[in-house]
Design a protein around this motif. Structure first.
Motif, PDB file in Angstrom:
ATOM      1  N   PRO A 207       0.842  -1.211   0.000  1.00 41.91           N
ATOM      2  CA  PRO A 207       0.000   0.000   0.000  1.00 41.91           C
ATOM      3  C   PRO A 207       0.871   1.252   0.000  1.00 41.91           C
ATOM      4  CG  PRO A 207      -0.749  -1.578   1.663  1.00 41.91           C
ATOM      5  CD  PRO A 207       0.571  -2.079   1.166  1.00 41.91           C
ATOM      6  N   MET A 208       0.604   2.165  -0.905  1.00 41.88           N
ATOM      7  CA  MET A 208       1.445   3.362  -1.040  1.00 41.88           C
ATOM      8  C   MET A 208       1.462   4.191   0.243  1.00 41.88           C
ATOM      9  SD  MET A 208       2.794   3.043  -3.943  1.00 41.88           S
ATOM     10  CE  MET A 208       3.580   4.632  -4.118  1.00 41.88           C
ATOM     11  N   GLU A 209       0.340   4.220   0.965  1.00 39.20           N
ATOM     12  CA  GLU A 209       0.301   5.028   2.184  1.00 39.20           C
ATOM     13  C   GLU A 209       1.209   4.449   3.274  1.00 39.20           C
ATOM     14  OE1 GLU A 209      -3.311   2.225   2.292  1.00 39.20           O
ATOM     15  OE2 GLU A 209      -2.213   3.465   0.827  1.00 39.20           O
ATOM     16  N   VAL A 210       1.472   3.159   3.205  1.00 33.11           N
ATOM     17  CA  VAL A 210       2.394   2.528   4.154  1.00 33.11           C
ATOM     18  C   VAL A 210       3.830   2.690   3.651  1.00 33.11           C
ATOM     19  CG1 VAL A 210       3.108   0.364   5.247  1.00 33.11           C
ATOM     20  CG2 VAL A 210       0.674   0.877   4.944  1.00 33.11           C
ATOM     21  N   LEU A 211       4.032   2.441   2.368  1.00 25.69           N
ATOM     22  CA  LEU A 211       5.366   2.501   1.780  1.00 25.69           C
ATOM     23  C   LEU A 211       5.978   3.891   1.905  1.00 25.69           C
ATOM     24  CD1 LEU A 211       7.359   0.687   0.206  1.00 25.69           C
ATOM     25  CD2 LEU A 211       6.349   1.556  -1.901  1.00 25.69           C
ATOM     26  N   ASN A 212       5.159   4.933   1.737  1.00 26.86           N
ATOM     27  CA  ASN A 212       5.667   6.309   1.758  1.00 26.86           C
ATOM     28  C   ASN A 212       5.340   7.059   3.037  1.00 26.86           C
ATOM     29  OD1 ASN A 212       6.703   6.043  -0.880  1.00 26.86           O
ATOM     30  ND2 ASN A 212       4.720   6.562  -1.772  1.00 26.86           N
ATOM     31  N   LYS A 213       4.968   6.340   4.063  1.00 29.29           N
ATOM     32  CA  LYS A 213       4.620   7.005   5.319  1.00 29.29           C
ATOM     33  C   LYS A 213       5.835   7.735   5.886  1.00 29.29           C
ATOM     34  CE  LYS A 213       2.611   6.208   9.895  1.00 29.29           C
ATOM     35  NZ  LYS A 213       2.034   5.210  10.833  1.00 29.29           N
ATOM     36  N   PRO A 214       5.729   9.031   6.178  1.00 31.67           N
ATOM     37  CA  PRO A 214       6.879   9.796   6.660  1.00 31.67           C
ATOM     38  C   PRO A 214       7.248   9.513   8.108  1.00 31.67           C
ATOM     39  CG  PRO A 214       4.942  11.189   6.538  1.00 31.67           C
ATOM     40  CD  PRO A 214       4.547   9.882   5.928  1.00 31.67           C
ATOM     41  N   GLU A 221       1.591  -2.051  10.258  1.00 21.28           N
ATOM     42  CA  GLU A 221       2.170  -1.552   9.013  1.00 21.28           C
ATOM     43  C   GLU A 221       3.539  -2.174   8.751  1.00 21.28           C
ATOM     44  OE1 GLU A 221       0.169   2.950   9.012  1.00 21.28           O
ATOM     45  OE2 GLU A 221       2.034   2.549  10.083  1.00 21.28           O
ATOM     46  N   PHE A 222       4.323  -2.361   9.815  1.00 17.69           N
ATOM     47  CA  PHE A 222       5.637  -2.976   9.644  1.00 17.69           C
ATOM     48  C   PHE A 222       5.492  -4.426   9.194  1.00 17.69           C
ATOM     49  CE2 PHE A 222       9.675  -4.812  11.466  1.00 17.69           C
ATOM     50  CZ  PHE A 222      10.496  -4.225  10.524  1.00 17.69           C
ATOM     51  N   ALA A 223       4.464  -5.100   9.684  1.00 19.95           N
ATOM     52  CA  ALA A 223       4.208  -6.481   9.257  1.00 19.95           C
ATOM     53  C   ALA A 223       3.899  -6.534   7.763  1.00 19.95           C
ATOM     54  CB  ALA A 223       3.050  -7.066  10.060  1.00 19.95           C
ATOM     55  N   ILE A 224       3.210  -5.522   7.271  1.00 16.12           N
ATOM     56  CA  ILE A 224       2.925  -5.442   5.831  1.00 16.12           C
ATOM     57  C   ILE A 224       4.227  -5.282   5.055  1.00 16.12           C
ATOM     58  CG2 ILE A 224       1.885  -4.007   4.034  1.00 16.12           C
ATOM     59  CD1 ILE A 224      -0.380  -3.386   6.017  1.00 16.12           C
ATOM     60  N   SER A 289      20.953   7.272   1.879  1.00 17.02           N
ATOM     61  CA  SER A 289      19.986   7.973   1.021  1.00 17.02           C
ATOM     62  C   SER A 289      19.015   8.808   1.845  1.00 17.02           C
ATOM     63  CB  SER A 289      19.186   6.969   0.188  1.00 17.02           C
ATOM     64  OG  SER A 289      20.030   6.182  -0.617  1.00 17.02           O
ATOM     65  N   ASN A 290      18.567   9.908   1.259  1.00 23.13           N
ATOM     66  CA  ASN A 290      17.518  10.702   1.891  1.00 23.13           C
ATOM     67  C   ASN A 290      16.195   9.963   1.762  1.00 23.13           C
ATOM     68  OD1 ASN A 290      19.243  12.851   2.529  1.00 23.13           O
ATOM     69  ND2 ASN A 290      18.971  13.777   0.523  1.00 23.13           N
ATOM     70  N   ARG A 291      15.489   9.826   2.865  1.00 22.04           N
ATOM     71  CA  ARG A 291      14.204   9.124   2.894  1.00 22.04           C
ATOM     72  C   ARG A 291      13.111  10.103   3.321  1.00 22.04           C
ATOM     73  NH1 ARG A 291      15.553   3.705   3.798  1.00 22.04           N
ATOM     74  NH2 ARG A 291      13.379   3.193   3.312  1.00 22.04           N
ATOM     75  N   PRO A 292      11.838   9.734   3.149  1.00 21.07           N
ATOM     76  CA  PRO A 292      10.771  10.645   3.573  1.00 21.07           C
ATOM     77  C   PRO A 292      10.846  10.991   5.057  1.00 21.07           C
ATOM     78  CG  PRO A 292       9.890   8.918   2.149  1.00 21.07           C
ATOM     79  CD  PRO A 292      11.312   8.546   2.442  1.00 21.07           C
ATOM     80  N   TYR A 293      11.419  10.092   5.868  1.00 18.34           N
ATOM     81  CA  TYR A 293      11.420  10.304   7.312  1.00 18.34           C
ATOM     82  C   TYR A 293      12.793  10.623   7.897  1.00 18.34           C
ATOM     83  CZ  TYR A 293      12.540   5.370   6.654  1.00 18.34           C
ATOM     84  OH  TYR A 293      13.088   4.200   6.214  1.00 18.34           O
ATOM     85  N   LYS A 294      13.866  10.617   7.097  1.00 18.47           N
ATOM     86  CA  LYS A 294      15.177  10.987   7.634  1.00 18.47           C
ATOM     87  C   LYS A 294      16.160  11.331   6.522  1.00 18.47           C
ATOM     88  CE  LYS A 294      18.029   6.833   7.825  1.00 18.47           C
ATOM     89  NZ  LYS A 294      19.158   7.470   7.131  1.00 18.47           N
ATOM     90  N   LYS A 295      17.165  12.116   6.882  1.00 12.18           N
ATOM     91  CA  LYS A 295      18.219  12.464   5.940  1.00 12.18           C
ATOM     92  C   LYS A 295      19.271  11.364   5.935  1.00 12.18           C
ATOM     93  CE  LYS A 295      21.425  16.202   4.810  1.00 12.18           C
ATOM     94  NZ  LYS A 295      21.987  17.507   5.238  1.00 12.18           N
TER      95      LYS A 295
END
Length: 411
Positions: A207-214, A221-224, A289-295
């Motif tokens: 699910p995109m909302e899980v994959l890109n969750k900031p 969600e982690f189990a997914i 790599s820069n991620r949605p939730y961390k640099k």
């Protein structure tokens, strides 16, 4: 019926079944599709491609009375002809890092486009285009033969939005470099490059909302997310991608030496060499790599932290070979020299501890100085690296431009 025609004969509604030219020379990520937009024809005409294959059973034919370049009734003959014409042009002559950056940037850009499309198609239930993936691996591998570090370094420069696609390209390159350092044979190197490219295929069905969750994932969600290796493995089997190395890495690259990984909680020697390689390459690119939730972390700092994880997470011997493939101070690392000058590593030398460094800041005068390249491995050089520096402490806005010599738009 399959026909080879001149690009000037292309019309809307034709089904292109292959380009008579290498993948990097035509303007599309794919090789098989129906022309539906006039701009697509304009793009072909503007490229170096002169001829294409069309399939008249899947789209329009040339106008009556118009002579095609060639046609064939034999599927086998056509497939071989297309395969031969689209294969990458093998250029493995050594180049300097500066020269290879431009070619590597083009390969990264097209590979990102292809990976984005491949994951979108996987999300829609379509099979993986292994021919296309193999072309990508060959282009990446040949770039690294010309210059070991250019593409690996550039592939690290990704935005958070690009991460899902460029991460696969970066891990492919890292796997090729590591396989060569471990002196594996060419067949294994090709398979490991393909494994790196496809290792996160299962994320296409997350699910995109899980994959890109900031923010931090919930346990549910982690189990997914933890299901993505199994999902990717299933997608490959369904698509008849049966290379055992690829399947192994896709399924097991999140296993840990202490058994705390997933999906099968393998431990120690139960984890194959190839999967252990996948784990090291995956982790390095993820944390740099820069991620949605961390640099992302600095390359040298990342290797330092990874060394601390070899007691239960990463394989120590594989990690040691990985460090040798990148250098103790990988390209892009910010360092302080014994003179007090600050510089960025721009290339490796024969010595792991003595790379090429571009100095540009004086801590004594607390100001920028004209950039100067210093070869720390040179006999006459009295300088040495005295410490790693945290880029966040300095916040040089042009750090990536300093080591790559390229403007951000070219990455």
């Amino acid at each position: 019926m399959l026909k080879r025609i001149h690009v000037k004969q292309l019309t809307l509604g034709m089904h292109i079944d292959g380009f008579c030219g290498p993948w990097m020379e035509h303007p599309f990520w794919r090789n098989h599709f129906v022309l539906t937009d006039p701009k697509e024809i304009e793009q072909v005409l503007a490229s170096t491609i002169q001829e294409v294959w069309i399939d008249t059973s899947k789209g329009k034919d040339v106008a009556p009375g118009v002579q095609s370049v060639a046609q064939t009734e034999s599927q086998a003959t056509m497939e071989q002809a297309i395969h031969d014409s689209e294969a990458p042009v093998r250029d493995t002559e050594p180049t300097s890092t500066a020269v290879e950056y431009k070619r590597a940037a083009d390969i990264c850009a097209k590979s990102k486009q292809a990976m984005k499309a491949m994951l979108q198609e996987a999300r829609m239930g379509k099979t993986v285009d292994t021919e296309l993936a193999t072309h990508m691996v060959q282009e990446i591998s040949d770039s690294m033969t010309r210059n070991h570090g250019a593409l690996i370094s550039l592939a690290r420069l990704k935005t958070a939005d690009d991460y899902t696609y460029m991460h696969s390209v970066a891990v492919c390159a890292l796997m090729v470099a590591l396989a060569r350092k471990l002196q594996l044979d060419e067949e294994q190197i090709r398979s490991l490059g393909l494994a790196g490219l496809l290792h996160d295929l299962g994320k296409a069905v997350m699910p995109m909302e899980v994959l890109n969750k900031p923010g931090k994932l919930t346990d549910a969600e982690f189990a997914i997310i933890q299901s993505h290796p199994s999902k990717g493995h299933s997608l490959l089997v369904e698509g008849k991608v049966l290379d055992p190395i690829v399947l192994d890495v896709v399924l097991h690259h999140h296993e840990k030496a202490d058994g705390s990984g997933y999906p099968q909680h393998q431990k120690g020697e139960e984890i194959s060499l190839h999967a252990r390689m996948g784990a090291v390459c995956d982790v390095y690119d993820a944390i740099t790599s820069n991620r949605p939730y961390k640099k992302g972390w600095d390359p040298a700092e990342s290797l330092k932290r990874m060394a601390e994880w070899t007691n239960g997470h990463l394989d120590a011997k594989v990690f040691q070979a990985f460090v040798k493939s990148l250098g103790i101070y990988p390209t892009g690392s910010l360092v302080r020299l014994s003179s007090g000058r600050i510089g960025v590593v721009i290339d490796q030398t024969h010595s792991l501890l003595k790379p090429l460094v571009k100095v540009f800041f004086s801590t004594k005068s607390d100001m920028r100085i004209p950039p100067e390249v210093i070869d720390l491995s040179a006999t006459e050089c009295k300088e040495k690296i005295s410490a790693r520096e945290n880029p966040d402490d300095w916040r040089f806005p042009d750090l990536n431009e300093l080591w790559s010599g390229m403007a951000p738009a070219a990455w």
